[in-house]
Design a protein around this motif. Sequence first.
Motif, PDB file in Angstrom:
ATOM      1  N   GLY A  37       0.816  -1.209   0.000  1.00 55.41           N
ATOM      2  CA  GLY A  37       0.000   0.000   0.000  1.00 55.41           C
ATOM      3  C   GLY A  37       0.845   1.251   0.000  1.00 55.41           C
ATOM      4  O   GLY A  37       0.574   2.207  -0.733  1.00 55.41           O
ATOM      5  N   GLU A  40       2.420   1.828  -3.364  1.00 55.65           N
ATOM      6  CA  GLU A  40       1.467   2.253  -4.393  1.00 55.65           C
ATOM      7  C   GLU A  40       0.756   3.556  -4.058  1.00 55.65           C
ATOM      8  O   GLU A  40      -0.121   4.001  -4.799  1.00 55.65           O
ATOM      9  CB  GLU A  40       0.436   1.133  -4.598  1.00 55.65           C
ATOM     10  CG  GLU A  40       1.057  -0.154  -5.120  1.00 55.65           C
ATOM     11  CD  GLU A  40       0.068  -1.310  -5.185  1.00 55.65           C
ATOM     12  OE1 GLU A  40      -1.154  -1.038  -5.264  1.00 55.65           O
ATOM     13  OE2 GLU A  40       0.510  -2.474  -5.160  1.00 55.65           O
ATOM     14  N   LEU A  42      -1.267   4.224  -1.517  1.00 53.87           N
ATOM     15  CA  LEU A  42      -2.603   4.080  -0.942  1.00 53.87           C
ATOM     16  C   LEU A  42      -2.647   4.652   0.469  1.00 53.87           C
ATOM     17  O   LEU A  42      -1.632   4.680   1.172  1.00 53.87           O
ATOM     18  CB  LEU A  42      -3.016   2.609  -0.922  1.00 53.87           C
ATOM     19  CG  LEU A  42      -3.105   1.887  -2.275  1.00 53.87           C
ATOM     20  CD1 LEU A  42      -3.560   0.456  -2.067  1.00 53.87           C
ATOM     21  CD2 LEU A  42      -4.038   2.619  -3.227  1.00 53.87           C
ATOM     22  N   PRO A  69      -4.185  -3.252  -1.388  1.00 53.21           N
ATOM     23  CA  PRO A  69      -3.671  -3.265  -2.759  1.00 53.21           C
ATOM     24  C   PRO A  69      -3.897  -4.605  -3.450  1.00 53.21           C
ATOM     25  O   PRO A  69      -3.612  -5.664  -2.876  1.00 53.21           O
ATOM     26  CB  PRO A  69      -2.177  -2.970  -2.584  1.00 53.21           C
ATOM     27  CG  PRO A  69      -1.878  -3.333  -1.172  1.00 53.21           C
ATOM     28  CD  PRO A  69      -3.115  -3.048  -0.397  1.00 53.21           C
TER      29      PRO A  69
END
Length: 398
Positions: A37, A40, A42, A69
Amino acid sequence: MTRANYLFTSESVSEGHPDKVCDRISDEVVDAFFRAGAAEGLDPWGIRAACETLATTNRVVIAGEYRGPASVDEAVITDLTRKAIRDIGYEQDGFHWENAQVEVLLHGQSADIAQGVDAAGNKDEGAGDQGIMFGYACRETPELMPAPIFYAHKILRDLSTARKSGQGPAAALGPDAKSQVTVKYEGGKPVGVTQIVLSTQHLDPNLSSEDVREIVEPFIRNALPEGWISKETVWHVNPTGKFVIGGPDGDCGLTGRKIIVDTYGGAAPHGGGAFSGKDPTKVDRSAAYAARYLAKNVVEAGLADRCTIQLSYAIGVAKPLSIYADLTGGQVDPAKLENTLMEIMDLSPRGIRSHLDLNKPIYARTSAYGHFGRSPDEEGGFSWERTDLAAELRSALS
């Protein structure tokens, strides 16, 4: 009336114990969601994981719920499972990191649960479940842990380090092991051990219990305080004899079956919820960490010799329903302490996650040798072992 002279026993199990293998895998999954996460971009506050693992002869089944994710897919989870098993040390016919069949049955989190937990509009983030959690601290060790569980952990941790080095006599041992220490108390203080139990897997089937004792005894003596072992101390090393078939091949493992080992070895109450495999919206985990954090700071501040903290929560409700403090050896009014603790720390799930910085991949390292009595690390692990509230507590209540 508190007893001054008594015996008390606690046990520990190694990272290769079947249940601990499962705890490790479950926590590796939680870490994977937080790690991916973050990579990426998030929002870590939105990641959810509730991962349960079963392990038996060359088979691992992983089930539960998640929100995170999509890159953490079956292939990733299978790979991290194999790496965890290899790190623990299993390369045996009945349980091998490379040959075990791994089945992943994770699915999305229930929308009914999510609506209670997630923050929305004027609603703050709620607890992931109802329950009661306990924290405890005492002056029996520098780490403010009960002596029996602390030394039961230390024995196995030292043996594991030696085994994994691949050098010396401990290299003949296998990953699966259990310890048990009976501590003698005089005047309410630990002064020695009357019984030592150590059962450990060994790779050579020809080793006798006496051979294994010769290997492990120096580690046990080094782990315990000087003078604690006497001529009267009774030893039980591999008391059943041969222990070659171990780990999930010898006994099925499940996540969350060693909750007393994970906490205080029976020296303090336990609310009943397991820790491993759960993200920190689950108060079974995060609030137990917060309760330990508060109890440890109370003792560190010199406000008590022993402190037990209870917190309670309802699913979907942000604020704790109650806080209870039980003190021994202090002059502080427990009711005043309870109010003070609520004032200096936000004990909502979001407040706990923020204060202790729990939205991180820091959980696999907790899966063996206890969640408490460890040192905070540079990556943010074991943040609940800090004593940074002690001065504020002392000022407010002294």
